[in-house]
Write a protein that holds these residues in place. Structure first.
Motif, PDB file in Angstrom:
ATOM      1  N   ALA A 161      30.364 -50.915  -7.925  1.00  0.00           N
ATOM      2  CA  ALA A 161      30.239 -49.849  -8.666  1.00  0.00           C
ATOM      3  C   ALA A 161      28.981 -48.974  -8.393  1.00  0.00           C
ATOM      4  O   ALA A 161      29.046 -47.672  -8.775  1.00  0.00           O
ATOM      5  N   VAL A 162      28.224 -49.683  -7.964  1.00  0.00           N
ATOM      6  CA  VAL A 162      26.806 -48.845  -7.823  1.00  0.00           C
ATOM      7  C   VAL A 162      26.163 -48.652  -6.413  1.00  0.00           C
ATOM      8  O   VAL A 162      25.455 -47.923  -6.077  1.00  0.00           O
ATOM      9  N   ILE A 163      26.716 -49.625  -5.387  1.00  0.00           N
ATOM     10  CA  ILE A 163      25.908 -49.514  -4.155  1.00  0.00           C
ATOM     11  C   ILE A 163      25.855 -48.323  -3.402  1.00  0.00           C
ATOM     12  O   ILE A 163      24.847 -47.510  -2.855  1.00  0.00           O
ATOM     13  N   LYS A 170      22.511 -43.984  -1.481  1.00  0.00           N
ATOM     14  CA  LYS A 170      22.266 -42.403  -1.699  1.00  0.00           C
ATOM     15  C   LYS A 170      20.869 -41.982  -2.073  1.00  0.00           C
ATOM     16  O   LYS A 170      20.250 -41.465  -1.390  1.00  0.00           O
ATOM     17  N   ARG A 171      20.421 -42.779  -2.969  1.00  0.00           N
ATOM     18  CA  ARG A 171      19.264 -42.454  -3.639  1.00  0.00           C
ATOM     19  C   ARG A 171      17.847 -43.016  -3.080  1.00  0.00           C
ATOM     20  O   ARG A 171      16.995 -42.747  -2.798  1.00  0.00           O
ATOM     21  N   LEU A 172      18.290 -44.377  -2.430  1.00  0.00           N
ATOM     22  CA  LEU A 172      17.270 -45.144  -1.641  1.00  0.00           C
ATOM     23  C   LEU A 172      17.099 -44.281  -0.305  1.00  0.00           C
ATOM     24  O   LEU A 172      15.857 -44.096   0.333  1.00  0.00           O
ATOM     25  N   THR A 173      18.237 -43.845   0.093  1.00  0.00           N
ATOM     26  CA  THR A 173      18.161 -43.000   1.759  1.00  0.00           C
ATOM     27  C   THR A 173      17.245 -41.733   1.265  1.00  0.00           C
ATOM     28  O   THR A 173      16.425 -41.316   2.145  1.00  0.00           O
ATOM     29  N   PRO A 198      13.626 -47.507 -10.692  1.00  0.00           N
ATOM     30  CA  PRO A 198      14.038 -46.438  -9.845  1.00  0.00           C
ATOM     31  C   PRO A 198      13.285 -46.056  -8.605  1.00  0.00           C
ATOM     32  O   PRO A 198      12.299 -46.405  -8.468  1.00  0.00           O
ATOM     33  N   PRO A 199      14.175 -45.766  -7.451  1.00  0.00           N
ATOM     34  CA  PRO A 199      13.703 -45.740  -6.096  1.00  0.00           C
ATOM     35  C   PRO A 199      12.827 -44.748  -6.034  1.00  0.00           C
ATOM     36  O   PRO A 199      11.776 -44.910  -5.178  1.00  0.00           O
ATOM     37  N   GLU A 200      12.556 -43.671  -6.853  1.00  0.00           N
ATOM     38  CA  GLU A 200      11.684 -42.697  -6.975  1.00  0.00           C
ATOM     39  C   GLU A 200      10.124 -43.130  -7.220  1.00  0.00           C
ATOM     40  O   GLU A 200       9.351 -42.377  -6.943  1.00  0.00           O
ATOM     41  N   VAL A 201      10.027 -44.498  -7.499  1.00  0.00           N
ATOM     42  CA  VAL A 201       8.595 -45.064  -7.782  1.00  0.00           C
ATOM     43  C   VAL A 201       8.177 -45.419  -6.324  1.00  0.00           C
ATOM     44  O   VAL A 201       6.840 -45.609  -6.324  1.00  0.00           O
TER      45      VAL A 201
END
Ligand code: UDP
Ligand code: MG
Length: 319
Positions: free
Chosen positions: A21-23, A28-31, A105-108
């Protein structure tokens, strides 16, 4: 390609257990974040024996995106082992470990990368707040970190998970530690090097539910405590001394009571006996925890078995 000649700057390790459900969202966010860093990168997903559609999604991802790679375990081996397998297969000069469920959060990551560029070798995420987690989880986690800090003389920083960026030199140090009962955040603290923290708010899970039920949490906590401290064994010795003292006191009381002609003896004996048996079993259990770990090391089975890989240029690179 040897790891040393690698041109790759960043490797991201994402352990996945039933995360269909999350991959897609995680990728997307990691990319987005990794793309903004403007350096070469790979994202290694480790499928920890999922029974849902995770494997199919990862296969598809690694065909579609040259940055995505996947390792598929032959069975579920647990989060710490999944991250370990990732560490064994990275080629980047810096490695980021992040959960699949977007709680970290990948944004970190850019902030972590910045600290790495200015010389830090381990940049660990330290939780400022934990959202969407139960009162029980927060309280037990806080109690666990306090106990661990006390047992390891403050070696493992509080409120850190596995979300971190690690320099390749440190990754190599961890790879030289093949212990079976793994508590990675403790191992990363143990190796030393230049460590810095980045504060972040832990988000809610994006979708799905936790795969860390109480049993797995207790197992991890056990590894944290018993693989990093021998103080519980000393506690057993202390308890033994305390009981010897109490036993002597009990005998004196019994002697006095008998001399006074009172017959409370059976009651005292029974309660002392029960408490003592409890304590002996507790100490046996503590010693058993260490014995089980020695047994695991002596058997020396492989930490994980990989059934399939996807997206790696030279497959079986460990051969
Ligand atoms: N995970 C794993 N193997 C397991 C359990 C969990 O690889 O046996 C992964 C999971 O997919 C996630 C991370 O470890 O990426 C953290 O797990 P989870 O979010 O379920 O734990 P929590 O955040 O609730 O402690
Ligand atoms: Mg989670």
């Amino acid at each position: 390609m040897s790891r040393e000649d690698s041109e790759m700057t960043f490797s991201v390790i994402v352990p996945c257990y039933n995360e269909e459900a999350v991959i897609a969202e995680t990728h997307k966010r990691l990319t987005e974040v990794m793309g903004r860093l403007g350096e070469t990168y790979e994202i290694i997903y480790v499928n920890d024996g999922s029974s849902d559609g995770t494997a199919a999604i990862l296969r598809e991802l690694s065909e579609r995106d040259p940055h995505a790679k996947a390792l598929m375990f032959a069975r579920n081996c647990g989060h710490q082992i999944a991250v370990t397998a990732g560490l064994d297969h990275v080629s980047g000069r810096a490695v980021i470990i992040i959960d699949a469920d977007l709680q970290d959060p990948p944004e970190v990551i850019p902030e972590m990368a910045e600290k790495w560029r200015s010389g830090a070798q381990v940049v660990y995420g330290q939780r400022r707040q934990r959202q969407g987690e139960s009162f029980f989880k927060k309280t037990t986690a806080s109690l666990f970190y306090k106990t661990l800090a006390r047992l390891t003389n403050g070696m493992v920083p509080r409120d850190t998970g596995d979300f971190r960026l690690v320099d390749r030199q440190v990754v190599d140090a961890i790879r030289s530690m093949p212990e079976h009962d793994r508590f990675l955040r403790g191992m990363f603290a143990w190796v030393g090097f230049r460590q810095e923290a980045v504060l972040y708010d832990r988000d809610k899970r994006f979708a799905g539910e936790t795969h860390y039920p109480l049993k797995k949490m207790l197992q991890l906590a056990g590894n944290g405590i018993f693989s990093f401290s021998v103080k519980p064994l000393r506690f057993a010795t202390l308890l033994g001394m305390l009981w010897t003292g109490l036993g002597i006191l009990g005998l004196l009381i019994l002697l006095v009571l008998t001399l006074c002609g009172k017959s409370f003896a059976a009651w005292y004996l029974a309660s002392f006996g029960a408490l003592l048996a409890g304590n002996i079993l507790l100490c046996l259990g503590i010693a058993g925890e260490y014995l089980a770990r020695i047994y695991n090391e002596a058997r020396n089975r492989p930490l994980y078995l990989i059934a399939e890989t996807a997206g790696f240029q030279c497959e079986n690179k460990d051969d």
